[in-house]
Structures are given as C-alpha cells and as structure tokens.
Design an enzyme around this catalytic site. Structure first.
Site, PDB file in Angstrom:
ATOM      1  N   ASP C 186     110.762  -0.300  52.274  1.00 12.79           N
ATOM      2  CA  ASP C 186     110.031   0.391  53.328  1.00 12.79           C
ATOM      3  C   ASP C 186     109.288  -0.665  54.138  1.00 12.79           C
ATOM      4  O   ASP C 186     108.659  -1.568  53.573  1.00 12.79           O
ATOM      5  CB  ASP C 186     109.045   1.358  52.655  1.00 12.79           C
ATOM      6  CG  ASP C 186     108.419   2.310  53.644  1.00 12.79           C
ATOM      7  OD1 ASP C 186     108.956   3.403  53.815  1.00 12.79           O
ATOM      8  OD2 ASP C 186     107.400   1.923  54.262  1.00 12.79           O
ATOM      9  N   GLU C 229     111.194   4.695  58.249  1.00  7.32           N
ATOM     10  CA  GLU C 229     111.296   3.237  58.119  1.00  7.32           C
ATOM     11  C   GLU C 229     111.699   2.841  56.696  1.00  7.32           C
ATOM     12  O   GLU C 229     111.426   1.757  56.243  1.00  7.32           O
ATOM     13  CB  GLU C 229     109.993   2.561  58.532  1.00  7.32           C
ATOM     14  CG  GLU C 229     108.774   2.832  57.650  1.00  7.32           C
ATOM     15  CD  GLU C 229     107.948   4.063  58.061  1.00  7.32           C
ATOM     16  OE1 GLU C 229     108.536   4.975  58.696  1.00  7.32           O
ATOM     17  OE2 GLU C 229     106.759   4.104  57.737  1.00  7.32           O
TER      18      GLU C 229
END
Lengths: 201, 121, 316
Positions: C186, C229
């Site tokens: 991430d 993300e």
C-alpha cells in the site's frame, strides 16, 4: 405425453444398437487396424438440464464434437462424441496420419465423424433407413463453450432419448463416449419403427 | 429323445430370434439365461448339450462364460452368436473352444446349416 | 417440363463447387462454379489426376481422408475452422478480407451407382463471409475480455481478475502441495500526496508504481490493483525466502527514486505485507487476510518496510 420406451421397445432398440455397434466396430477395426472393445450400451430418457449436469460433472478438461443426423420417417438427432483430454494426442497415430500433418482439432473431428457415421449407417440399414449428416463441429475444449452448447441443446427440447456407447480402442488405450440424443419430437417416430420390428417377432 | 439347449443373451429380442431360427423338426428342451452368471448356474446344475451364447452382456460376458466352461471342464457345445464380429474376437472364441461363430442378426438358414456341419440333429 | 430433367442446369447455377472423382482420384466432372473459379474447361481437366489440377492439395492427407470414404462408405468433412481452405480458389470479396483464397467447408461423400461405391463427390462451399465475420468477432471478444480484466488507469489486472487468479493458484498449490506466496503493498501517505499535489499527481504515482513493479516480476506472477492505492502480487512456486527477496526489491523500486511532477521531485514509498501458504489457510481469503494484517503491521511500525506475521514475526 409419455416418452418412455416400454421394456420390449427398450430391449429391441438395445439389440439394434448392439448389432450396429458390432458391425461398425468391425469396419473401424479394419480401417484403423486395431481392436475395439465393446460394452453394453445404456439407454435413458434425459431432460435438458439432466444432460448438462451429467456431462459437465464428468471431467473438467474435455473436448466434444457434435454432428447432426437425419433420416426418413422423422428419425433424427444429434451425436456427441466426448473425449477426455489425455486421449487427444493418441488419435493422430490411430488415424494413420504423420505427426504435424493435422491439428488435434482436425483429428478429433475426423475420428468423431468416422465413429458416428459408421455406427449410424449400420443402424439405419437395420431399420431400412438412410441417414444424412451435418458437418461435425468441435465444441471448443473450453468449459464455457461446452456449457453454452448444452444450454442451447436443452433450449431446443425438454426431453430426449439418450444412448450412451463407449468405444475403447485397445491398442491405443483410447477411450471415448458416444452420446446419441434423440429429441422428444423424434422419439415417437423411432417408437413406430421399433414396434414394426417387434411385430415381426 | 429331445436335446437340452441353453440360449444365453441379455436381449429378449435376440433370444426370441434364436428360438425362432431353431429347426422345427428338432426336438428341444430350451432354457434361457439373461447373462453369463445365469448361464453358468444352469450349466453347473443340469446337463446341456448345446448352448447359443452372446458375447456383449452385463454381469459376465460371453468370453467369461467360455473361460469358465474351459476351466471347469463342463461338457457343452457352444455356438457363439454375436454382433461383435471383429476377426480378433472370432478367433478368440474359437480358441476358447466354441464350435462356431455366427453373426447377428441370426437367421434360420445359417443356424441350421451350422448345426448340421457340427453333426447336431 | 418433361420427366427427363437435366440436373446440371441447376447445379451449374449453384454458388458451391461440386467435384466428382473416381476411386483413383481422377476428375470425372465438376460444375460451372469450379470451372469459373479454376478458370479451366471441364474437357481440359477430365480424366486428370486431382493433384495435377490442384497441386496445392496436401496429397498424403487428402488420400488418407478419402480412404475413409472409400473403405467405410461414410462421409467425411473439412471445415474452414481447422483448415482455412483446401483448394486455392479466388473469392468474390477481395477487398474486405485478409486472405487471398476462398475460405471453404468441404464434404467428401461416397458416390454410388447401383449400390456400389464408384467415386467420391467433393462439395466445396464458399464460407469467406462467415470466416471474415467470425474473425472480426473473435478479435472483438478478445479485446472485451482483456478490457474486463485490466485496470483502466494502471494497465495491470483489476481486482476481480486478480482475485480469481489468486483463487486458481491457491487451489493448484493445495492440490499439488506446492509453494505459494502473496505480497500486498500500500502506498504510504497517499491521501496526503493527493491533497498536496492533486489527483493527477496521485494517478501518476499509481501508474509509475505499477510499471516499476511489473518490470521486476516473472511471467507466472500475477500482479493486480487491489483497491485505491493497494496492490497485490501472487507468487506461485515461491517460498517465504524467495517472496521476501521479491518484496524487498518491490519496496526498493518504489522508494529509491522520486517522480518528477510539474518540475518537482516527489518521493513516495510503500508498506509491504507478505504471507506464505501453510496448512492453516483453508481458503484463499485466509491468505489475503494474513497478508493484510502483515501490511497493517508494516504501516504501524513506521512504513516503507516489509512485514511477515508468521515464523519471523517481525518487520525488516
């Protein structure tokens, strides 16, 4: 309407198929120069849904070739040749082609057409009939296409007479299943033919 | 005196076809069997002169019956009547002791002449 | 009309070829369709061996094919789907197709006289149109299928396809008891990055991340965008040590060099979670949640690092 065959009709059809299988196997054995092991065919009545269930659970990887047949007196149906994946590469040898001379798809179609037409030609002769065939079609080996085709089949009819014949070619330990489907509309016609034969005995 | 005959075939129609093809003047006492196991039961319990035997059958097929007859040295003349007419199969049943191989569907003429060839009747 | 009908009048108007051969494969007759397309008169080819008139035919194949008709008395077929064409004949839509020759379905039928096989009838059907539309359809389907699995922004697999692929690899690894590892990472402080430089900058970082990581992976690895993300990498046949090496390279590839956005250098990094398949994982979701927990721990231990829950139980 009751589509079921009674005991005598079933017995008669089974014997006709037996004899056709025997003669077809003999021709095949001579053509392919091998021996075909015969087993007792099975005859059932299936629903469209039942058919796709029974075929789809057999194996995840398989190929199927479909070929339509039609004769006089409204005798018609579809022959499905079902192969396990691992058998596909033995077919080229069996048919007597050189490696690379034809693709696996072509081999499957060729052997299927031979199995279907030899069998049905003999069967037709026995019931004093004659068959025409549509060109055989490979229903891709991908699962998706297969169930699509089966869905289409069951859309065309609710019930069908299903004849299962197992071909085992011993020298090549090659195995395939021939499934003849006779849709409900043609079942009555085949019954008429069977009854005529039964009357002679 | 009548001869004892056993017809073994899984198909009712095929058994009838054999029955109908038997010569009229031949006095026979006929027993029927629907598969190989039934046939062996009959063979073991009563003396059978002539047996007409199908090959492709459930439970026990014709080849299995011939093998059992050979192994148990049962005295019976076996005529195979089958649809499986591949040369390899014909040779196999003759090697196993069958008198003759007749192809299906059977007709009276062939049956009678074959029986005569083998000195029956 | 009288009883004697000359059928050739009809067959000559057919838009299919009819070719009649004797058992030695010499040409006995053909209809006008063939005469026109081969551009030869029947008189000139009558009695000639088929391979002399059509040298393009694969002779051995053709003979074997015909042998089944002669020996078994049964028809046999050849479809354009397996062989685009047998006979090199021109077709009537030369502009819109990409092949020089007419696509064909051919049937080889036994030809009998008084119940005896005396020849072979070859029917040649022009299926150029079918072939043309079919290949267009196939191409479209391929593009559709691709679009269905690709994430529009990063051009890597989307979540749906990625999860399906993970499910398959998971099942395969269980069946063959082979190794399987999963990496999820991430981007750190991504929301801040979006707030400070705008979404265009955020998008650029996502694209750059996908491209840098893709170049590190093997063909068998499955790389996808899991969420905003968050990314996932399925590593088949990879144990914990191997996966850790990959994870370190992924981490380094992201944080080692900044991107340039509107003249400014923008640095970014990722926190990485890793898990390797073991007997406690019953479903692929179990593997995801263990990787996710590792990822969460990497975040809470200070970001830009790799974390594994089991065995080492520490971050590196």
């Amino acid at each position: 309407m009751a589509y079921e065959l009674n005991e005598d009709q079933q017995d008669c059809l089974q014997e006709l198929i037996n004899v056709a299988m025997g003669q077809a196997s003999d021709q095949l054995a001579r053509y392919l120069d091998t021996f075909v092991f015969l087993t007792v065919p099975s005859i059932d009545l299936v629903s469209g849904k039942g058919l796709s269930d029974s075929l789809e659970t057999t194996e995840e990887s398989m190929a199927m070739v479909s070929q339509g047949f039609f004769g006089y007196e409204g005798i018609r149906g579809e022959a499905l040749l079902v192969y396990k994946h691992e058998d596909s590469d033995r077919i080229g040898d069996l048919l007597g082609y050189e490696p690379d001379e034809l693709s696996v798809e072509e081999q499957l179609i060729d052997i299927s057409s031979i199995l279907t037409t030899t069998f049905l030609n003999v069967f037709a002769t026995q019931i004093e009939n004659q068959m025409s065939y549509s060109a055989p079609k490979l229903i891709s080996e991908m699962q998706g296409k297969l169930s699509e085709h089966l869905k289409q089949l069951s859309f065309d009819w609710d019930m069908a007479l299903k004849v299962n014949i197992n071909y085992q070619v011993t020298d090549y330990s090659f195995n395939c299943e021939m499934v003849l489907l006779i849709p409900e509309a043609a079942i009555e016609n085949i019954k008429t033919v069977i009854d005529r034969i039964l009357e002679e005995y | 005196m009548s001869s004892s005959v056993l017809i073994c075939d899984d198909s009712n129609l095929a058994r009838k076809q054999v029955l109908r093809s038997l010569p009229e003047q031949w006095e026979v006492d006929v027993q029927l069997a629907k598969h190989g196991l039934e046939a062996l039961d009959v063979l073991r319990s009563s003396a059978i002169e002539v047996m007409f035997l199908d090959l492709t059958m459930p439970e026990l097929d014709g080849v299995g019956v011939l093998e059992a007859i050979k192994e148990e040295a049962i005295s019976v003349k076996v005529f195979v009547i089958s649809a499986d007419i591949q040369p390899e199969m014909q040779n196999k049943v003759l090697e196993l002791g069958a008198q003759a191989f007749l192809r299906k569907p059977i007709n009276s003429e062939t049956l009678v002449s074959t029986l005569q060839e083998h000195g029956i009747m | 009309m009288n009883g004697e009908i000359e059928l050739s009048q009809v067959t000559d108007q057919l838009n299919s070829g009819i070719l009649l051969l004797d058992l030695q494969l010499n040409i006995v007759s053909w209809n006008r369709f063939l005469a026109v397309h081969v551009n030869q008169k029947l008189e000139d080819v009558k009695g000639k061996l088929i391979f002399d008139v059509f040298p393009e035919l694969p002779q051995r194949w053709f003979e074997r094919k015909v042998a089944s008709v002669i020996q078994l008395g049964t028809p046999t077929y050849c479809s354009w789907e397996q062989r685009h064409h047998l006979f090199e004949l021109p077709h009537t839509r030369p502009i819109t197709t990409d092949s020089h020759f007419m696509a064909q379905n051919c049937s080889f039928l036994p030809y009998e006289q008084e119940g005896k096989l005396v020849g072979i009838c070859v029917l040649i059907e022009d299926v150029t149109d079918v072939c043309h539309y079919q290949s267009q359809l196939k191409e479209t389907m391929k593009q559709l299928e691709l679009a269905n699995r690709i994430d529009g922004l990063t051009r890597i697999y989307n979540r749906k396809y990625w999860e399906e692929a993970l499910g398959k690899e998971f099942a395969r690894a269980q069946r063959y008891t082979s190794e399987l590892s999963l990496i999820m990472f991430d981007l750190d402080h991504f929301k801040k990055l979006n707030d400070n430089y705008g979404h265009q900058c955020g998008d650029l970082v996502l694209i750059e991340t996908a491209s840098r990581v893709s170049s590190l992976l093997r063909d068998a690895d499955v790389f996808g965008r899991y969420g905003g993300e968050e990314f996932g990498i399925v590593l088949p046949q990879t144990d914990q040590i191997g996966a850790l090496e990959v994870a370190e390279r992924v981490r380094a590839a992201i944080s080692n060099s900044p991107i340039i956005f509107e003249g400014k250098k923008i640095s970014f990094s990722a926190s990485v979670g890793l898990a390797t398949l073991n007997s406690e994982h019953k479903r692929y979701e179990d593997l995801i949640s263990e990787t996710d927990s590792a990822l969460y721990r990497a975040k809470s231990s200070g970001r830009d690092q790799i974390c594994i829950l089991q065995k080492f139980n520490k971050c590196s």
